[in-house]
Design an enzyme around this catalytic site. Structure first.
Site, PDB file in Angstrom:
ATOM      1  N   SER A 114      10.849   8.152   3.951  1.00 26.98           N
ATOM      2  CA  SER A 114       9.965   7.663   5.016  1.00 26.98           C
ATOM      3  C   SER A 114      10.330   8.333   6.332  1.00 26.98           C
ATOM      4  CB  SER A 114      10.117   6.153   5.168  1.00 26.98           C
ATOM      5  OG  SER A 114       9.621   5.750   6.428  1.00 26.98           O
TER       6      SER A 114
ATOM      7  N   ASP B  58      10.725  -0.313  -1.288  1.00 22.12           N
ATOM      8  CA  ASP B  58      10.675   0.187   0.086  1.00 22.12           C
ATOM      9  C   ASP B  58      11.366  -0.813   0.997  1.00 22.12           C
ATOM     10  OD1 ASP B  58      10.019   1.270   2.544  1.00 22.12           O
ATOM     11  OD2 ASP B  58       7.852   0.951   2.346  1.00 22.12           O
TER      12      ASP B  58
ATOM     13  N   HIS C 279       1.422   4.587   3.171  1.00 26.75           N
ATOM     14  CA  HIS C 279       1.659   3.148   3.003  1.00 26.75           C
ATOM     15  C   HIS C 279       0.960   2.451   4.166  1.00 26.75           C
ATOM     16  CE1 HIS C 279       4.894  -0.309   3.157  1.00 26.75           C
ATOM     17  NE2 HIS C 279       3.704  -0.744   2.772  1.00 26.75           N
TER      18      HIS C 279
ATOM     19  N   ASP D 252       4.301   5.663   6.958  1.00 29.70           N
ATOM     20  CA  ASP D 252       4.078   4.239   7.240  1.00 29.70           C
ATOM     21  C   ASP D 252       3.056   4.073   8.355  1.00 29.70           C
ATOM     22  OD1 ASP D 252       6.006   2.781   5.528  1.00 29.70           O
ATOM     23  OD2 ASP D 252       7.456   4.052   6.570  1.00 29.70           O
TER      24      ASP D 252
ATOM     25  N   MET E 243       0.961   1.505  10.627  1.00 31.94           N
ATOM     26  CA  MET E 243       1.002   0.112  11.093  1.00 31.94           C
ATOM     27  C   MET E 243       0.043  -0.058  12.267  1.00 31.94           C
ATOM     28  SD  MET E 243       5.092  -0.537  11.046  1.00 31.94           S
ATOM     29  CE  MET E 243       6.153   0.198   9.781  1.00 31.94           C
TER      30      MET E 243
ATOM     31  N   MET F  15      -0.078  -0.460   6.299  1.00 27.56           N
ATOM     32  CA  MET F  15       0.228  -1.843   6.695  1.00 27.56           C
ATOM     33  C   MET F  15      -0.741  -2.222   7.798  1.00 27.56           C
ATOM     34  SD  MET F  15       4.345  -1.378   6.527  1.00 27.56           S
ATOM     35  CE  MET F  15       4.185   0.405   6.554  1.00 27.56           C
TER      36      MET F  15
ATOM     37  N   MET G  61       7.945  -4.565  -1.791  1.00 29.43           N
ATOM     38  CA  MET G  61       8.697  -4.468  -0.537  1.00 29.43           C
ATOM     39  C   MET G  61      10.043  -5.174  -0.687  1.00 29.43           C
ATOM     40  SD  MET G  61       6.901  -2.677   1.575  1.00 29.43           S
ATOM     41  CE  MET G  61       8.033  -2.865   2.963  1.00 29.43           C
TER      42      MET G  61
ATOM     43  N   HIS H 233       6.737   9.743   2.540  1.00 34.83           N
ATOM     44  CA  HIS H 233       6.196   8.394   2.738  1.00 34.83           C
ATOM     45  C   HIS H 233       5.821   8.209   4.211  1.00 34.83           C
ATOM     46  CE1 HIS H 233       6.007   4.055   1.634  1.00 34.83           C
ATOM     47  NE2 HIS H 233       6.517   3.827   2.831  1.00 34.83           N
TER      48      HIS H 233
HETATM   49  C1  DX5 Z   1       8.973  -0.745   6.608  1.00 37.64           C
HETATM   50  C2  DX5 Z   1       8.467   0.540   6.020  1.00 37.64           C
HETATM   51  C3  DX5 Z   1       9.499   1.363   5.374  1.00 37.64           C
HETATM   52  C4  DX5 Z   1      10.614   1.830   6.277  1.00 37.64           C
HETATM   53  C5  DX5 Z   1      11.841   1.939   5.436  1.00 37.64           C
HETATM   54  O1  DX5 Z   1       7.922  -1.601   6.820  1.00 37.64           O
HETATM   55  O2  DX5 Z   1       7.471   0.279   5.063  1.00 37.64           O
HETATM   56  O3  DX5 Z   1       8.922   2.468   4.689  1.00 37.64           O
HETATM   57  O4  DX5 Z   1      10.385   3.064   6.893  1.00 37.64           O
HETATM   58  O5  DX5 Z   1      12.930   2.211   6.254  1.00 37.64           O
HETATM   59  P1  DX5 Z   1      14.415   1.929   5.757  1.00 37.64           P
HETATM   60  O6  DX5 Z   1      14.656   2.795   4.586  1.00 37.64           O
HETATM   61  O7  DX5 Z   1      15.226   2.273   6.956  1.00 37.64           O
HETATM   62  O8  DX5 Z   1      14.497   0.476   5.418  1.00 37.64           O
HETATM   63 ZN    ZN Z   2       6.812   1.977   3.842  1.00 36.49          ZN
END
Ligand code: DX5
Ligand code: ZN
Length: 219
Positions: free
Chosen positions: A10, A174, A67, A36, A38, A69, A138, A34
């Site tokens: 990520s 994740d 991903h 993310d 948001m 969110m 998750m 990956h």
């Molecule tokens: C959190 C994300 C993850 C995050 C993971 O909501 O979906 O993908 O980047 O980061 P680490 O590996 O630091 O927990």
């Molecule tokens: Zn993620």
């Protein structure tokens, strides 16, 4: 022994001002990147908008694992697929028409992913398993990198693996995946591993990806 596994770093906690260089550090050792997304509504944090994501996808030398969110995810998910993301994962909690979205994603040519927050049980959605290519379990509350891996989610991973049976669905975890926790997740049945801070806080992110893969393959 078991080599069918993927490491999907990520870039959430990578240097956003220098993303191409950050991605270059891990691309050759990683399966997908990956990404993310948001919206500050589904989760209390905001990342790239679609225009920025589209550019990351276009520039990325390996497939992007998006991903999402975000609320009202069904329409925009298809835009990520059209932009060329190799895999598009929607949260089941944010989808009004998951079956239709998964089918459309696959039709466009992306892998379809279904994500579950820690409080969401797989059993409620087992009828959707024929519609997806990846299940994301998750192992933290979504929103931020650097949180602690929730070992109690391993029960959900085991139950999911049993429900999936011989369907070719990847099981991704994740949140908090590191050299300490990746083996726990692998033993429970996960085969696709997101790691953010473990990779990008390491002095050599590419080497860390290799080490994580080795640690998970060792079992
Ligand atoms: C959190 C994300 C993850 C995050 C993971 O909501 O979906 O993908 O980047 O980061 P680490 O590996 O630091 O927990
Ligand atoms: Zn993620």
């Amino acid at each position: 022994m078991f080599n069918d596994l993927r490491i999907t770093p990520s870039i959430l906690n990578a240097d956003h001002t220098n993303l191409n260089a950050e991605i270059a550090k891990i691309a050759k050792d990683s399966d997908l990147v990956h990404l993310d997304i948001m919206d500050n509504l589904f989760v209390p944090n905001l990342t790239w908008d679609f225009a920025a994501a589209e550019k990351i996808i276009a520039d990325c030398p390996i497939p992007v694992d998006a991903h999402l969110m975000i609320n009202d995810v069904d329409r925009i998910a298809l835009d990520y697929a059209r932009a060329g993301a190799g895999s598009v994962t929607i949260h089941i909690e944010a989808s009004k028409s998951p079956m239709q979205t998964f089918r459309s994603l696959r039709k466009i040519g992306a892998r379809a992913g279904m994500a579950l927050k820690p409080g969401t049980e797989i059993e409620l959605y087992s009828d959707l398993l024929n519609e997806i290519d990846m299940l994301l379990i998750m192992t933290v509350e979504p929103g931020f990198g650097g949180q602690k891996f929730m070992t109690d989610m391993m029960n959900k991973v085991r139950r999911s693996k049993a429900l999936i049976g011989d369907r070719p669905i990847w099981i991704q975890v994740d949140g908090g995946v590191s050299m300490e926790t990746i083996a726990i997740a692998r033993e429970a049945g996960a085969d696709t591993f997101v790691a953010g801070s473990a990779v990008f806080n390491s002095p050599d992110p590419g080497e860390m990806v290799k080490m994580l893969r080795h640690r998970a393959s060792d079992l």
